[in-house]
Design a protein around this motif. Sequence first.
Motif, PDB file in Angstrom:
ATOM      1  N   GLN A   1       0.810  -1.211   0.000  1.00 48.40           N
ATOM      2  CA  GLN A   1       0.000   0.000   0.000  1.00 48.40           C
ATOM      3  C   GLN A   1       0.845   1.263   0.000  1.00 48.40           C
ATOM      4  O   GLN A   1       0.663   2.153  -0.834  1.00 48.40           O
ATOM      5  CB  GLN A   1      -0.961   0.019   1.189  1.00 48.40           C
ATOM      6  CG  GLN A   1      -1.863   1.232   1.193  1.00 48.40           C
ATOM      7  CD  GLN A   1      -2.889   1.244   2.311  1.00 48.40           C
ATOM      8  OE1 GLN A   1      -2.847   2.095   3.187  1.00 48.40           O
ATOM      9  NE2 GLN A   1      -3.815   0.298   2.288  1.00 48.40           N
ATOM     10  N   PHE A   2       1.788   1.366   0.943  1.00 48.59           N
ATOM     11  CA  PHE A   2       2.556   2.596   1.018  1.00 48.59           C
ATOM     12  C   PHE A   2       3.461   2.763  -0.196  1.00 48.59           C
ATOM     13  O   PHE A   2       3.653   3.880  -0.694  1.00 48.59           O
ATOM     14  CB  PHE A   2       3.388   2.662   2.299  1.00 48.59           C
ATOM     15  CG  PHE A   2       4.131   3.964   2.441  1.00 48.59           C
ATOM     16  CD1 PHE A   2       3.475   5.098   2.886  1.00 48.59           C
ATOM     17  CD2 PHE A   2       5.468   4.058   2.100  1.00 48.59           C
ATOM     18  CE1 PHE A   2       4.143   6.317   2.987  1.00 48.59           C
ATOM     19  CE2 PHE A   2       6.150   5.267   2.208  1.00 48.59           C
ATOM     20  CZ  PHE A   2       5.485   6.403   2.660  1.00 48.59           C
ATOM     21  N   ASP A   3       4.047   1.661  -0.695  1.00 45.73           N
ATOM     22  CA  ASP A   3       4.890   1.753  -1.882  1.00 45.73           C
ATOM     23  C   ASP A   3       4.150   2.465  -3.017  1.00 45.73           C
ATOM     24  O   ASP A   3       4.675   3.377  -3.662  1.00 45.73           O
ATOM     25  CB  ASP A   3       5.306   0.354  -2.355  1.00 45.73           C
ATOM     26  CG  ASP A   3       6.249  -0.344  -1.392  1.00 45.73           C
ATOM     27  OD1 ASP A   3       7.165   0.321  -0.877  1.00 45.73           O
ATOM     28  OD2 ASP A   3       6.068  -1.545  -1.165  1.00 45.73           O
ATOM     29  N   TYR A   4       2.911   2.017  -3.265  1.00 48.04           N
ATOM     30  CA  TYR A   4       2.143   2.576  -4.377  1.00 48.04           C
ATOM     31  C   TYR A   4       1.536   3.936  -4.043  1.00 48.04           C
ATOM     32  O   TYR A   4       1.495   4.832  -4.901  1.00 48.04           O
ATOM     33  CB  TYR A   4       1.038   1.600  -4.788  1.00 48.04           C
ATOM     34  CG  TYR A   4       1.503   0.565  -5.776  1.00 48.04           C
ATOM     35  CD1 TYR A   4       1.612   0.871  -7.126  1.00 48.04           C
ATOM     36  CD2 TYR A   4       1.838  -0.720  -5.370  1.00 48.04           C
ATOM     37  CE1 TYR A   4       2.033  -0.072  -8.049  1.00 48.04           C
ATOM     38  CE2 TYR A   4       2.268  -1.669  -6.287  1.00 48.04           C
ATOM     39  CZ  TYR A   4       2.360  -1.348  -7.624  1.00 48.04           C
ATOM     40  OH  TYR A   4       2.793  -2.279  -8.538  1.00 48.04           O
ATOM     41  N   MET A   5       1.048   4.116  -2.820  1.00 46.29           N
ATOM     42  CA  MET A   5       0.431   5.391  -2.467  1.00 46.29           C
ATOM     43  C   MET A   5       1.451   6.526  -2.549  1.00 46.29           C
ATOM     44  O   MET A   5       1.165   7.603  -3.069  1.00 46.29           O
ATOM     45  CB  MET A   5      -0.172   5.307  -1.075  1.00 46.29           C
ATOM     46  CG  MET A   5      -1.328   4.325  -0.938  1.00 46.29           C
ATOM     47  SD  MET A   5      -2.854   4.881  -1.705  1.00 46.29           S
ATOM     48  CE  MET A   5      -3.392   6.110  -0.530  1.00 46.29           C
ATOM     49  N   HIS A   6       2.642   6.287  -2.026  1.00 51.83           N
ATOM     50  CA  HIS A   6       3.688   7.313  -2.077  1.00 51.83           C
ATOM     51  C   HIS A   6       4.063   7.626  -3.522  1.00 51.83           C
ATOM     52  O   HIS A   6       4.201   8.800  -3.902  1.00 51.83           O
ATOM     53  CB  HIS A   6       4.919   6.852  -1.302  1.00 51.83           C
ATOM     54  CG  HIS A   6       6.072   7.788  -1.366  1.00 51.83           C
ATOM     55  ND1 HIS A   6       6.105   8.981  -0.686  1.00 51.83           N
ATOM     56  CD2 HIS A   6       7.235   7.726  -2.064  1.00 51.83           C
ATOM     57  CE1 HIS A   6       7.238   9.614  -0.949  1.00 51.83           C
ATOM     58  NE2 HIS A   6       7.938   8.873  -1.775  1.00 51.83           N
TER      59      HIS A   6
END
Length: 438
Positions: free
Chosen positions: A331-336
């Motif tokens: 999630q964070f990889d893509y959201m960032h």
Amino acid sequence: MPPQRADLETVRLATLLRPGDGVVWGQALATPAGLVRRLIDEAGRIGHLSAFIGVALGDALDAAIGTGLAFSSFGAMHAARRLHKAGMLDVIPMLYSAVPKALAAGRIPCDVALVQLSPPGPDGSHSLGFCNDFLPYAIAGARLVIGEVNPHVPWTRMDRPLDLSRFDIIVESDEAPPWQTAPVPGAAEEAIAARLAALIDDGATLQYGIGAVPTAMLRALSSHRDLGIHSGLLTDELVELVRQGAVTNARKEVLPGRTIGGVAIGSPRLRDFLHDNPAVELHPIATTHGAGTLSRLSRLVAVNSALEVDIHGQINAEMLGSRYVGGIGGQFDYMHAAAAAERGLSVIALPSTTRPSGASRIVPALSGHCVTTCRSAVDVVVTEHGVADLRGRSQEQRARDIIAIADPAHRDALERANPLRPRVHAATGPTERGAPRR
């Protein structure tokens, strides 16, 4: 040397594994069920073993409860929740993109890799079938690699041909994977999907998760054109979007013309679509989640979900109170990456309440005691009641916007609990947006 061919029923893992070994196997539909069952059966004769797992589907791991096996994972998704409840699963709070580095450094021990394989494809080689995410890193570093060939597994295109010389033993199995049918969206998910479709432009590159909201969203995109897919996950809905001409990958900067994923989870329809399909490739984590790759996708739209969103825009996708039921994943990889992309958009989409209790999923403070994705990486939050566009908004404005898309029955309570609500000043009364103070 070519790998030894053996019968699954005659393989004695107790003679091949050593006490203290760390074992890694494929996740979701890529779990080599026959080898995993044998490992569980023989674990007591080997000594202490640890296993690193990803998303667990089906019931293959239920037999491990009560044994001496120790499990770890980047989350407690699906069937892995039962292991966590039984006190047998340690959750490692890590980014999905960090798994290869952890395997290479031995922080995730991988002495033995158990790998599900497809039958030979058109060129005579095997493939990893449903999953090409962290398995290549496990295969590269393991002392012992055992493959399980399964006729239910598609021969998929990968970033590179599988090197069978890394395998020590090959067995065969005919056990059907734990197929997953798409969840049925309800009225809330359909309303969310309509709002999401309005936010996504033609030519966007999509990343999405699993669940009723992504299912409804993908179905709502049928009239879009030239969409691209660069996602950790591929699901059944992709098949129809390609057939309808919505997904062409024509405007995607990374590997244009091809749908890129790391793990495929779905039904036999998805398997048949993936088999020997030159328009779809499965790639390792460095491609699907690596910052260097994602930074090249200028139109990246990342759509993820959450258990809770607080009024600051912080995301909890891991815990319900003290229970661990999710994971950080990618999630964070893509959201960032999406938030930083030139024409990107990072989205959290969720129903405003839980079922059947009706409790609000928009909360004053996260109950899970952890933040999966920080507020600065969230552009937009979507519920069935509206869209909170947080870009360029102050703390007070963000709180007001997020409360406005909560279920109406909970808005007053959220406003009363809001520490950022406008204060009453002794001489002037409340400060209104845009009204100058005296």
